[in-house]
Design an enzyme around this catalytic site. Structure first.
Site, PDB file in Angstrom:
ATOM      1  N   ASP A  59     -12.351   7.330 -11.701  1.00 62.45           N
ATOM      2  CA  ASP A  59     -12.595   8.642 -11.417  1.00 62.45           C
ATOM      3  C   ASP A  59     -11.593   9.618 -11.885  1.00 62.45           C
ATOM      4  O   ASP A  59     -10.847  10.181 -11.298  1.00 62.45           O
ATOM      5  CB  ASP A  59     -12.931   8.874  -9.655  1.00 62.45           C
ATOM      6  CG  ASP A  59     -13.485  10.426  -9.782  1.00 62.45           C
ATOM      7  OD1 ASP A  59     -13.776  10.799 -10.575  1.00 62.45           O
ATOM      8  OD2 ASP A  59     -12.978  10.898  -8.575  1.00 62.45           O
ATOM      9  N   GLU A  93      -2.193  -8.497   3.464  1.00 58.29           N
ATOM     10  CA  GLU A  93      -3.529  -8.531   3.559  1.00 58.29           C
ATOM     11  C   GLU A  93      -3.986  -9.768   3.096  1.00 58.29           C
ATOM     12  O   GLU A  93      -3.719 -10.192   1.821  1.00 58.29           O
ATOM     13  CB  GLU A  93      -4.061  -7.381   3.042  1.00 58.29           C
ATOM     14  CG  GLU A  93      -3.523  -6.040   3.566  1.00 58.29           C
ATOM     15  CD  GLU A  93      -4.322  -4.893   2.864  1.00 58.29           C
ATOM     16  OE1 GLU A  93      -5.597  -5.005   2.386  1.00 58.29           O
ATOM     17  OE2 GLU A  93      -3.492  -3.846   3.163  1.00 58.29           O
ATOM     18  N   ARG A 113       0.810  -1.347  -0.029  1.00 58.40           N
ATOM     19  CA  ARG A 113      -0.203   0.211  -0.076  1.00 58.40           C
ATOM     20  C   ARG A 113       1.035   1.321  -0.099  1.00 58.40           C
ATOM     21  O   ARG A 113       0.510   2.191  -0.575  1.00 58.40           O
ATOM     22  CB  ARG A 113      -0.946   0.166   1.232  1.00 58.40           C
ATOM     23  CG  ARG A 113      -2.244  -1.003   1.076  1.00 58.40           C
ATOM     24  CD  ARG A 113      -3.149  -0.949   2.360  1.00 58.40           C
ATOM     25  NE  ARG A 113      -4.241  -1.590   2.142  1.00 58.40           N
ATOM     26  CZ  ARG A 113      -5.320  -1.277   1.447  1.00 58.40           C
ATOM     27  NH1 ARG A 113      -5.376  -0.138   0.820  1.00 58.40           N
ATOM     28  NH2 ARG A 113      -6.208  -1.975   1.350  1.00 58.40           N
ATOM     29  N   GLU A 125     -10.164  -1.126  -5.558  1.00 56.92           N
ATOM     30  CA  GLU A 125      -9.414  -0.379  -4.638  1.00 56.92           C
ATOM     31  C   GLU A 125      -8.090  -0.084  -5.334  1.00 56.92           C
ATOM     32  O   GLU A 125      -7.394   1.102  -5.071  1.00 56.92           O
ATOM     33  CB  GLU A 125      -9.388  -0.943  -3.337  1.00 56.92           C
ATOM     34  CG  GLU A 125      -8.611  -0.263  -2.094  1.00 56.92           C
ATOM     35  CD  GLU A 125      -8.534  -0.817  -0.872  1.00 56.92           C
ATOM     36  OE1 GLU A 125      -7.712  -0.303   0.058  1.00 56.92           O
ATOM     37  OE2 GLU A 125      -9.014  -2.044  -0.890  1.00 56.92           O
TER      38      GLU A 125
END
Length: 818
Positions: free
Chosen positions: A573, A505, A472, A516
């Site tokens: 987006d 994760e 991340r 995501e």
């Protein structure tokens, strides 16, 4: 060569032979021995006539022209002496003056029988109609045709009218035709007010079109005489073609005949119609659309009875294509500023797809429409068509197309089966997106199969997915390294299904983790601090930073990300101006594109073009421009050699504006955009996307729609954790949402899904989940954007729910992006 004819056409021809044998053609002077109107003909009973009709069909025997049988108000004994004056039987073609003279004669007698005969005879005869309403002296002669001796007129007719116009030999002037269009329209205005004549026109068209269809399919009549196109020009000027009288038989047959025209003729027709006024071309569009809709709603289609097999719908769609390109040609079009992709050279080595016999599914290179190629214009060249693109979409047709079958026809059986994807203008973005989805999924499954085959041969562990394992806090670096390695070593892996795993994760990527990943990558790449893109606070749009210090690989990565989003059916987006999508589709940016990408500069340059004073003295501009780099330092650039010494004048200001626009939109960002496009094409190069979609539709694929229908979203939302649609807090929630302003609704959508737009097909296609997150509390609602999930506490009142929700969507960013 064996000529094959479909069963429906053969049946119609046999029926016409049967009618000819039993009822005749209506011509009292008929010389066809196989016609009941022939004086020496021996009457046949129905059985004998049916057998004879079949023999005549097999022998391709002559079919008579049609003569409407209207009884004249004269005694039989005087028929012979009055035929020439009453019936105008020596009129072999029509002009406006001829029609007016016959009409005047009929009005005096109060009997339109003669006019009906002439109209029926000429409009049912291809050669006669082709020679009618000419611009030249033959068609506009002021002498009534019937005044001349029949032999003399017939001789002039055959010598002049049967020869093609000299202008049509050699290099054709595609817009020049020999038909007097204004005259034809005036004639129709007079004729269509007479009921008997209207009926004759309908019947004549029914008799005319099967012969025309056969002539075009088997005799190459257009190549012999380009004036054959006059038939279609004249018929299409009939403003009543959309009426019920024509829709049943006449117009369907006409469309089938028109669809048999060679592509050169269709291109000529399209160029001609592009010069017509908007009402005329719109009427033609509506005529074909009405036939398609009428046919679709009058039939029932399913997987066994496909609309693709409906000859009328297919032919009308192909005719509509001619109007579609006429609308493009007649509007504002840019056919010059093209930025063609470099085509990969064809390898002589066999691919595994070819070895497996699957090459038809995976053809390389862009598909090109034959009419588009003939006209030299593409849909993407259109700046503003005469008729909006949306008006060509037929919703009734879209509702009945079986896209899985249509996709197979499009990719595999294109030579034997009709696919509506070959006429993408008639399909909605939703329908085309289904086709793209099938294409993407089949490619994914194919890559999975090939991986399994390679692993068996090489003895390696199969890797059927495009796996990305990222941290991340280092998401850009990890994604960049992995995707760059894949693009260099095995680019085909980019066409596998994406599977993302965040290090440390647990979780299976069923779409949410990938979503995501896309959101986090975009959030970081579009961060102004990185400097890859500039952001306009007024337009809320990003543009490539020409002074960026980032390497090309970063831009390639964002291109790959956009391609992967389309390929994996994920909405992003992203906020680019439309010119970015036009450039991705092969166009260069032009002055008009500045209106949304750089509106302030656009208005400034527009003011320069419209300035009425002394440009040189008042503006004091040169062909040297200045802009700032990443650090705010001025950078000078000469638009032309020694541009600082060339003043901008009234005479050269258009050149200045064009060069300035080209620099801003193309030259200054060439390195960055080329890398970006390279990444995009790594994923989409073999996709039919470029053929099916317009630039604004590509934006819709990537970013979703701005049209938000929250009523549709309410109907499709699921509930979890004890909530149902009848729970009081849920009822309060939807009342609050529907009371929001448009901006607040967008903020809610951004908060819940990570984007403020709806997917292709609208919010009804979005699967949102509202889950219970405890009882009444002061905590704010939260969301998991990767799963479109809203975690909503069970607030005690609607006012509290509204206050907490507004605070959450206004101040919390969640996983949303800039």
């Amino acid at each position: 060569m064996t000529i094959r004819m479909n069963r429906a056409t053969a049946k119609k021809l046999i029926e016409r032979y049967f009618l000819q044998l039993t009822e005749g053609c209506g011509n009292s002077s008929c010389t066809n021995e196989f016609c009941a109107s022939f004086r020496g003909f021996q009457p046949l009973d129905n059985n004998a006539a049916a057998a004879k009709a079949l023999d005549l069909f097999k022998a391709n025997a002559k079919l008579c022209d049609y003569y409407p049988t209207i009884k004249l108000k004269v005694d039989d004994e005087h028929m012979g002496s009055k035929m020439t004056t009453e019936d105008f039987s020596d009129v072999h073609y029509l002009s406006e003056h001829t029609v007016c003279s016959i009409l005047s004669s009929c009005e005096e007698k109060g009997d339109y029988s003669a006019l009906v005969r002439v109209i029926g005879r000429i409009f049912s005869n291809a050669e006669a109609l082709m020679k009618s309403f000419r611009k030249d002296e033959l068609g506009t002669t002021k002498n009534l045709d019937s005044v001349k001796p029949a032999e003399q007129q017939s001789g002039e007719d055959s010598s002049a009218a049967s020869l093609p116009d000299p202008a049509l030999n050699g290099v054709l002037d595609l817009c020049e035709v020999t038909v007097d269009l204004d005259g034809v329209r005036r004639v129709y205005d007079k004729l269509l007010s007479i009921d008997q004549v209207e009926a004759a026109l309908v019947n004549a068209l029914i008799f005319l079109t099967p012969n025309v269809e056969l002539d075009l399919e088997y005799l190459d009549v257009y190549e012999t005489n380009p004036d054959y196109l006059n038939i279609f020009i004249i018929v299409m000027e009939n403003s009543n073609l959309h009426s019920p009288e024509y829709l049943e038989v006449a117009l369907p047959q006409f469309c089938k005949a028109m669809s048999k025209l060679p592509v050169t003729a269709l291109a000529r027709l399209s160029k001609l119609w592009s010069k017509l006024s908007l009402p005329h071309i719109r009427r033609m569009m509506e005529t074909f659309q009405q036939l398609i809709t009428f046919t679709v709603v009058s039939n029932e289609y399913d997987s066994d009875n496909l609309v693709n097999d409906d000859e009328t719908v297919v032919a009308a769609t192909q005719c509509l294509k001619v109007v579609f390109y006429a609308s493009i040609l007649g509007g504002d079009v840019d056919m010059e500023h093209n930025d063609e992709d470099e085509e990969d050279s064809d390898s002589e080595e066999l691919t595994l797809h070819e070895l497996l016999g699957e090459e038809r599914l995976y053809k390389k290179g862009p598909r090109v429409d034959p009419l588009e190629k003939e006209l030299g214009v593409r849909t993407v060249d259109s700046i503003r068509p005469l008729i909006p693109f949306e008006d060509f979409i037929n919703e009734s047709l879209n509702d009945v197309i079986e896209m899985d079958k249509d996709f197979t026809f499009f990719k595999v059986d294109a030579e034997t089966k009709f696919s509506f994807q070959s006429c993408p203008f008639i399909l909605s973005a939703i329908t085309k997106n289904q086709g793209l989805y099938y294409d993407n999924r089949i490619r994914m499954y194919s890559e999975r199969r090939l991986t399994a085959l390679y692993s068996m041969v090489q003895g390696q562990q199969p890797n059927p997915y495009l796996k990305l394992k990222v941290r991340r806090d280092h998401i850009i670096d990890d994604a960049l390294v992995r995707l760059e390695m894949i693009s260099m070593e095995n680019p085909s892996d980019l066409k596998k299904q994406l599977f993302v795993e965040f290090e440390g994760e647990q979780g299976v990527d069923e779409g949410g983790v990938s979503k995501e990943f896309f959101q986090l990558v975009l959030e970081e790449i579009f961060n102004p601090d990185i400097g890859m893109f500039t952001y306009d606070d007024n337009t809320k749009l990003f543009w490539f930073n020409s002074s960026s210090l980032e390497n090309e690989a970063q831009y390639t990565l964002i291109g790959i990300v956009l391609g992967l989003a389309i390929y994996n059916n994920c909405i992003l987006d992203v906020h680019f101006p439309m010119v970015v999508y036009r450039k991705l589709m092969g166009k260069k940016g032009i002055f008009l594109d500045l209106s949304d990408s750089h509106p302030v500069l656009y208005q400034s340059l527009k003011g320069l073009l419209e300035y009425t004073g002394n440009v040189e003295e008042d503006m004091m501009l040169t062909f040297q421009i200045s802009h700032t780099d990443l650090f705010g330092n001025p950078v000078l650039y000469n638009l032309k050699e020694q541009g600082d010494q060339i003043a901008v004048t009234k005479e050269n200001r258009q050149e200045f504006v064009d060069l300035y626009s080209d620099y801003i939109l193309n030259t200054s960002v060439e390195i960055q955009f080329k890398a970006f496009k390279k990444g995009f094409l790594m994923v989409t190069s073999e996709s039919p996307m470029k053929y099916l979609f317009r630039p604004e539709e590509v934006e819709l694929l990537i970013c979703g729609s701005r049209k938000l229908d929250f009523e549709a979203l309410e109907k499709t939302t699921d509930y979890d954790g004890g909530y149902t649609k009848d729970t009081q807090v849920i009822k309060d929630f939807w009342e609050v949402i529907h009371s929001f302003s448009e901006e607040q609704k967008r903020l809610f959508l951004q908060f819940t899904t990570g984007t403020d737009r709806a997917p292709v097909g609208g919010l009804g296609k979005l699967k949102m989940i509202i889950a219970k997150n405890g009882s009444d509390t002061d905590r704010l609602p939260t969301s998991h954007t990767c799963f479109n999930a809203l975690l909503l506490p069970e607030y005690s009142s609607k006012d509290k729910l509204r206050e907490r929700l507004l605070k959450a969507i206004t101040y919390a960013k969640g996983f949303g992006m800039l």
